[in-house]
Design an enzyme around this catalytic site. Sequence first.
Site, short mmCIF file in Angstrom:
data_model
loop_
_atom_site.label_atom_id
_atom_site.label_comp_id
_atom_site.label_asym_id
_atom_site.label_seq_id
_atom_site.Cartn_x
_atom_site.Cartn_y
_atom_site.Cartn_z
N CYS A 1 -31.84 7.10 -114.62
CA CYS A 1 -31.22 5.78 -114.75
C CYS A 1 -31.19 5.46 -116.24
O CYS A 1 -32.25 5.41 -116.88
CB CYS A 1 -32.06 4.75 -113.98
SG CYS A 1 -31.44 3.07 -114.13
N CYS B 1 -27.63 -12.70 -116.02
CA CYS B 1 -28.04 -12.98 -114.63
C CYS B 1 -29.46 -13.54 -114.66
O CYS B 1 -30.35 -12.92 -115.26
CB CYS B 1 -27.99 -11.70 -113.80
SG CYS B 1 -26.38 -10.87 -113.86
N GLU C 1 -34.63 1.23 -122.23
CA GLU C 1 -35.40 1.99 -121.25
C GLU C 1 -34.53 3.02 -120.55
O GLU C 1 -33.33 2.80 -120.36
CB GLU C 1 -35.93 1.06 -120.16
CG GLU C 1 -36.84 -0.03 -120.66
CD GLU C 1 -37.23 -0.99 -119.53
OE1 GLU C 1 -37.99 -1.91 -119.82
OE2 GLU C 1 -36.76 -0.81 -118.39
N CYS D 1 -32.81 -11.44 -113.83
CA CYS D 1 -32.95 -10.12 -114.45
C CYS D 1 -33.67 -10.23 -115.79
O CYS D 1 -33.30 -11.06 -116.64
CB CYS D 1 -31.56 -9.52 -114.63
SG CYS D 1 -31.51 -8.09 -115.73
N CYS E 1 -28.52 -7.50 -122.75
CA CYS E 1 -27.30 -7.65 -121.96
C CYS E 1 -26.78 -9.08 -122.13
O CYS E 1 -27.56 -10.03 -122.16
CB CYS E 1 -27.58 -7.38 -120.48
SG CYS E 1 -26.11 -7.49 -119.44
N CYS F 1 -35.31 -3.57 -114.30
CA CYS F 1 -34.67 -3.13 -115.54
C CYS F 1 -34.99 -4.12 -116.66
O CYS F 1 -34.91 -5.31 -116.50
CB CYS F 1 -33.17 -2.92 -115.37
SG CYS F 1 -32.16 -4.38 -115.54
S1 SF4 Z 1 -28.46 -7.68 -113.77
FE1 SF4 Z 1 -29.27 -7.79 -115.87
S2 SF4 Z 1 -28.54 -5.93 -116.92
FE2 SF4 Z 1 -27.30 -6.19 -115.03
S3 SF4 Z 1 -25.51 -7.38 -115.73
FE3 SF4 Z 1 -27.00 -8.92 -114.99
S4 SF4 Z 1 -28.16 -9.49 -116.86
FE4 SF4 Z 1 -27.05 -7.60 -117.34
#
Ligand code: SF4
Length: 371
Positions: free
Chosen positions: A124, A135, A111, A138, A131, A362
Site C-alpha cells: 500500500c 475527510c 508511509e 482520516c 492530503c 493511513c
Molecule cells: S481518506 Fe484521507 S487520504 Fe483519503 S482522500 Fe480523504 S483525507 Fe485524503
Amino acid sequence: MTDLELPGITSSSRPRAARPPRHWADLDGAQRRDEVVGSGLPAFRADQISRRYFGQDDAEPDAWSELSVPLRRDVGDRLLPPLLTEVAAQSCDGGDTVKSVWRLTGGALVESVVMAYPKRVTACVSSQAGCGIGCPFCATGQQGLTRNLTTAEIVEQVRMARRLASSGAFAGSPDHLTNIVFMGMGEPLANYRALVAALHRILDPQPLGFGMSARNITVSTVGLVPRMLQLAEEGMPVTLALSLHAPDDELRDTLVPINHRWPVTEVLAAADAYAASTGRRYSVEYALIRDINDQPDRARELGRILSGRLTHLNLIPLNPTPGSPWTAADPDVQEEFVHLVREQGVAVTVRDTRGREIDGACGQLAAALED
Ligand code: SF4
C-alpha cells in the site's frame, strides 16, 4: 488543468517543501537513453542500469561489476540519488504486516505498508505527503497537503516493497510482491501526472519497468471525475476503487468534502464509464463509522444505488484515530449492514483489519512522528 488546479484540493499553509533531485525512475525509456548519451556514455548503459533497477530492484551501483568504479559513483550520484530515508518501521500480525515511514527530501514523512497473505503480497503506497481532501475521519486528512510525491518517490516505495517481499521475510506467502494498492497517504488522482508515470514504471515490461500485471494494481480515488475519465483513456486497465463512504449527498458532503463538487451520481457515473472503457469491475470503498453511516436505511440506499452496476462493495471497519470521536461500527451492526446490501444483489466483502496494532490507519504513524 494542472494537478494543482482541481477545485477543492487545498494545500496546507506550510512553506513549500524542497523538491527532490531527479531520479532514474522519473525518466521514461527514451529520456533514460537521452540522459546517458548526453553524458557521453553509450546507449546500452541505459539498459544496464534499468536491468539492475527494475529487473533486480537494485539501486546501489557500488557493487555493479559491469560498470567501472568511477562510473558506478557517477551513476549513483547523478541518476540514483537516495529519495526515501526510513525513519521508522513496525511490524505486526505475526510479522506479516510491515509499515515503514519514510522521510522525503525537504523533511515530509510518508508511509507505506506491505501485507503478506497466503496467495499474495500487497504493498500500500502513498502518492502525496499529507492530503488536501480533508475527510474528517482520516488522520492524513487532518494534516493538509504538504506536497505531491514525484514519480520516483512513488516508484521507490514500490521497489522497497519488492525487496522486502523477495527477502524471505514472509514465510508461507509468495516470494515476491504481487499486488499494489494506491491507498496510502494522499488522493492519487490529485497527483495525476506522477501517478500515471509511476504506473508506467510499474507495468512496463522489464527492463523498462517492473513488469507487474495491471489487474493486480488498484488506484483509489474519492471521485475526481475528470481524472477518472482521463485514467480510463490511458490504456492501463488498473482496478479503480471509489471511496464513497455515504450513499447520499447530504452525508457525503460532510465525510468527503469534495462531494460538493462531484456528487454521488456523478462519481458513480464516472466509475461506470471507467468500467465500460477498461472492462474492469470497480470496487466501492465504504468505511463503516459508528452512528454516522452505518444505519439500516443507508445500507438499503447503498444497495439500491449499487445494484446492477459492474462493482462490488468493500466495507472497511474504520480504524480509529487516537483522540478522534470517529470509530468502527459495532460488529452486529456491521453484520446487518452487509446483509441489507447483499439482499439487493450487490457483492460485498469486508476488508481485513491488518495493521491495527501499529497505528494502522493511513497517516496515523507518520502523524505521530510529526508531533
Ligand atoms: S481518506 Fe484521507 S487520504 Fe483519503 S482522500 Fe480523504 S483525507 Fe485524503
